[in-house]
Write a protein that holds these residues in place. Structure first.
Motif, PDB file in Angstrom:
ATOM      1  N   ASP A   1      44.495  33.521  30.761  1.00  0.00           N
ATOM      2  CA  ASP A   1      43.676  32.567  30.018  1.00  0.00           C
ATOM      3  C   ASP A   1      42.230  33.035  30.100  1.00  0.00           C
ATOM      4  O   ASP A   1      41.611  32.979  31.163  1.00  0.00           O
ATOM      5  CB  ASP A   1      43.827  31.171  30.627  1.00  0.00           C
ATOM      6  N   LEU A   2      41.730  33.514  28.983  1.00  0.00           N
ATOM      7  CA  LEU A   2      40.384  34.071  28.931  1.00  0.00           C
ATOM      8  C   LEU A   2      39.512  33.183  28.065  1.00  0.00           C
ATOM      9  O   LEU A   2      39.695  33.122  26.845  1.00  0.00           O
ATOM     10  CB  LEU A   2      40.422  35.496  28.363  1.00  0.00           C
TER      11      LEU A   2
ATOM     12  N   ALA B   1      42.462  32.989  41.396  1.00  0.00           N
ATOM     13  CA  ALA B   1      41.213  32.243  41.483  1.00  0.00           C
ATOM     14  C   ALA B   1      40.699  32.052  40.056  1.00  0.00           C
ATOM     15  O   ALA B   1      41.081  32.788  39.141  1.00  0.00           O
ATOM     16  CB  ALA B   1      40.201  33.029  42.312  1.00  0.00           C
ATOM     17  N   VAL B   2      39.844  31.067  39.879  1.00  0.00           N
ATOM     18  CA  VAL B   2      39.179  30.887  38.586  1.00  0.00           C
ATOM     19  C   VAL B   2      37.899  31.707  38.648  1.00  0.00           C
ATOM     20  O   VAL B   2      37.060  31.494  39.526  1.00  0.00           O
ATOM     21  CB  VAL B   2      38.870  29.398  38.315  1.00  0.00           C
ATOM     22  N   HIS B   3      37.784  32.673  37.735  1.00  0.00           N
ATOM     23  CA  HIS B   3      36.634  33.579  37.712  1.00  0.00           C
ATOM     24  C   HIS B   3      35.708  33.203  36.564  1.00  0.00           C
ATOM     25  O   HIS B   3      36.179  32.850  35.474  1.00  0.00           O
ATOM     26  CB  HIS B   3      37.097  35.022  37.473  1.00  0.00           C
ATOM     27  N   PHE B   4      34.401  33.313  36.794  1.00  0.00           N
ATOM     28  CA  PHE B   4      33.484  33.214  35.670  1.00  0.00           C
ATOM     29  C   PHE B   4      33.708  34.430  34.788  1.00  0.00           C
ATOM     30  O   PHE B   4      33.781  35.557  35.274  1.00  0.00           O
ATOM     31  CB  PHE B   4      32.021  33.161  36.130  1.00  0.00           C
ATOM     32  N   THR B   5      33.858  34.224  33.500  1.00  0.00           N
ATOM     33  CA  THR B   5      34.068  35.327  32.571  1.00  0.00           C
ATOM     34  C   THR B   5      32.773  36.137  32.485  1.00  0.00           C
ATOM     35  O   THR B   5      31.728  35.586  32.144  1.00  0.00           O
ATOM     36  CB  THR B   5      34.459  34.795  31.180  1.00  0.00           C
TER      37      THR B   5
ATOM     38  N   LEU C   1      31.196  39.521  25.629  1.00  0.00           N
ATOM     39  CA  LEU C   1      31.933  39.617  26.881  1.00  0.00           C
ATOM     40  C   LEU C   1      31.902  41.040  27.408  1.00  0.00           C
ATOM     41  O   LEU C   1      31.814  42.001  26.646  1.00  0.00           O
ATOM     42  CB  LEU C   1      33.391  39.217  26.666  1.00  0.00           C
ATOM     43  N   ASP C   2      32.015  41.180  28.727  1.00  0.00           N
ATOM     44  CA  ASP C   2      32.095  42.481  29.368  1.00  0.00           C
ATOM     45  C   ASP C   2      33.573  42.805  29.574  1.00  0.00           C
ATOM     46  O   ASP C   2      34.177  42.431  30.587  1.00  0.00           O
ATOM     47  CB  ASP C   2      31.329  42.447  30.686  1.00  0.00           C
ATOM     48  N   ALA C   3      34.176  43.479  28.604  1.00  0.00           N
ATOM     49  CA  ALA C   3      35.620  43.746  28.619  1.00  0.00           C
ATOM     50  C   ALA C   3      36.030  44.575  29.829  1.00  0.00           C
ATOM     51  O   ALA C   3      37.093  44.330  30.414  1.00  0.00           O
ATOM     52  CB  ALA C   3      36.041  44.435  27.323  1.00  0.00           C
ATOM     53  N   GLU C   4      35.204  45.535  30.224  1.00  0.00           N
ATOM     54  CA  GLU C   4      35.555  46.361  31.387  1.00  0.00           C
ATOM     55  C   GLU C   4      35.562  45.525  32.666  1.00  0.00           C
ATOM     56  O   GLU C   4      36.443  45.672  33.511  1.00  0.00           O
ATOM     57  CB  GLU C   4      34.590  47.545  31.533  1.00  0.00           C
ATOM     58  N   ALA C   5      34.606  44.628  32.824  1.00  0.00           N
ATOM     59  CA  ALA C   5      34.566  43.766  34.006  1.00  0.00           C
ATOM     60  C   ALA C   5      35.749  42.791  34.002  1.00  0.00           C
ATOM     61  O   ALA C   5      36.317  42.481  35.057  1.00  0.00           O
ATOM     62  CB  ALA C   5      33.238  43.005  34.069  1.00  0.00           C
ATOM     63  N   ILE C   6      36.135  42.326  32.822  1.00  0.00           N
ATOM     64  CA  ILE C   6      37.308  41.451  32.720  1.00  0.00           C
ATOM     65  C   ILE C   6      38.557  42.217  33.146  1.00  0.00           C
ATOM     66  O   ILE C   6      39.384  41.703  33.901  1.00  0.00           O
ATOM     67  CB  ILE C   6      37.458  40.892  31.291  1.00  0.00           C
TER      68      ILE C   6
ATOM     69  N   VAL D   1      38.005  41.411  23.289  1.00  0.00           N
ATOM     70  CA  VAL D   1      38.719  41.665  24.537  1.00  0.00           C
ATOM     71  C   VAL D   1      40.199  41.970  24.346  1.00  0.00           C
ATOM     72  O   VAL D   1      40.865  42.391  25.283  1.00  0.00           O
ATOM     73  CB  VAL D   1      38.566  40.483  25.512  1.00  0.00           C
ATOM     74  N   LEU D   2      40.717  41.798  23.172  1.00  0.00           N
ATOM     75  CA  LEU D   2      42.137  42.014  22.924  1.00  0.00           C
ATOM     76  C   LEU D   2      42.577  43.403  23.377  1.00  0.00           C
ATOM     77  O   LEU D   2      43.562  43.546  24.098  1.00  0.00           O
ATOM     78  CB  LEU D   2      42.444  41.814  21.444  1.00  0.00           C
TER      79      LEU D   2
END
Length: 180
Positions: free
Chosen positions: A12-13, A51-55, A63-68, A101-102
């Protein structure tokens, strides 16, 4: 009726937060040998909720796709699951950033479904996930769930467990900033 057990991941992003759920699903074909297969989920065992992460963001709108991907990698490692072992799953991406991010996440869910949730679907999913529908059914009442995201607040109303209305406000947590 034959049953099959599958390893599944749900990603869930959202604009503000990201979370994963790893599950073992038992699916059963309820259809006859001469009909179109009719698979149902007979059992679900949650193996791990991340854990719930800040996106992570690169900017206010990107969005930072690499960090995600690093968050997802770390959660797979914490769950002790090799992503090649995952047989099915879903990536649910909300907000306007779905296209960005897909590609970064598509390899993490086996044969997967990608859904970009519009306001009505996102409101309903959030309300059901928060337990509002179950509470409304168990207590024979009406419950309104407000899901405050990064850019929007999704609203779902449940009466006696049934979804009766949804709405979306273009006000979210990442729009409010305080400077000392």
């Amino acid at each position: 009726m034959s049953a099959e057990t599958l390893l599944s991941v749900g990603i869930d992003l959202g604009t503000t937060t990201t979370q994963l759920v790893f599950s073992r699903l038992t699916v059963r074909n309820e259809g006859s040998a001469f009909s179109v297969p009719n698979y149902t989920v007979a059992a679900r065992e949650v193996l791990r909720r991340s854990a719930v992460h800040f996106t992570p963001l690169r900017s206010e709108r990107e969005l930072d796709a690499e960090a995600i991907a690093r968050i997802v990698d770390a959660e797979y490692a914490a769950a002790g699951i090799d992503r090649r072992a995952v047989q099915t799953g879903a990536v649910i991406i909300t907000g306007e950033t779905a296209r960005r991010v897909l590609e970064a996440l598509s390899g993490y869910a086996g044969d997967f479904v990608v859904a970009t949730a519009g306001p009505a679907l996102e409101s309903a999913l959030a309300g059901r996930g928060a337990g509002a529908a179950d509470y409304a059914q168990a207590h024979a009442c009406t419950v309104v769930n407000l899901d405050i995201g990064g850019g929007t607040t999704n609203i779902a109303r449940f009466t006696n467990g049934a979804l009766t209305d949804t709405a979306c406000l273009n006000v979210g947590g990442r729009l409010v900033k305080l400077e000392p």
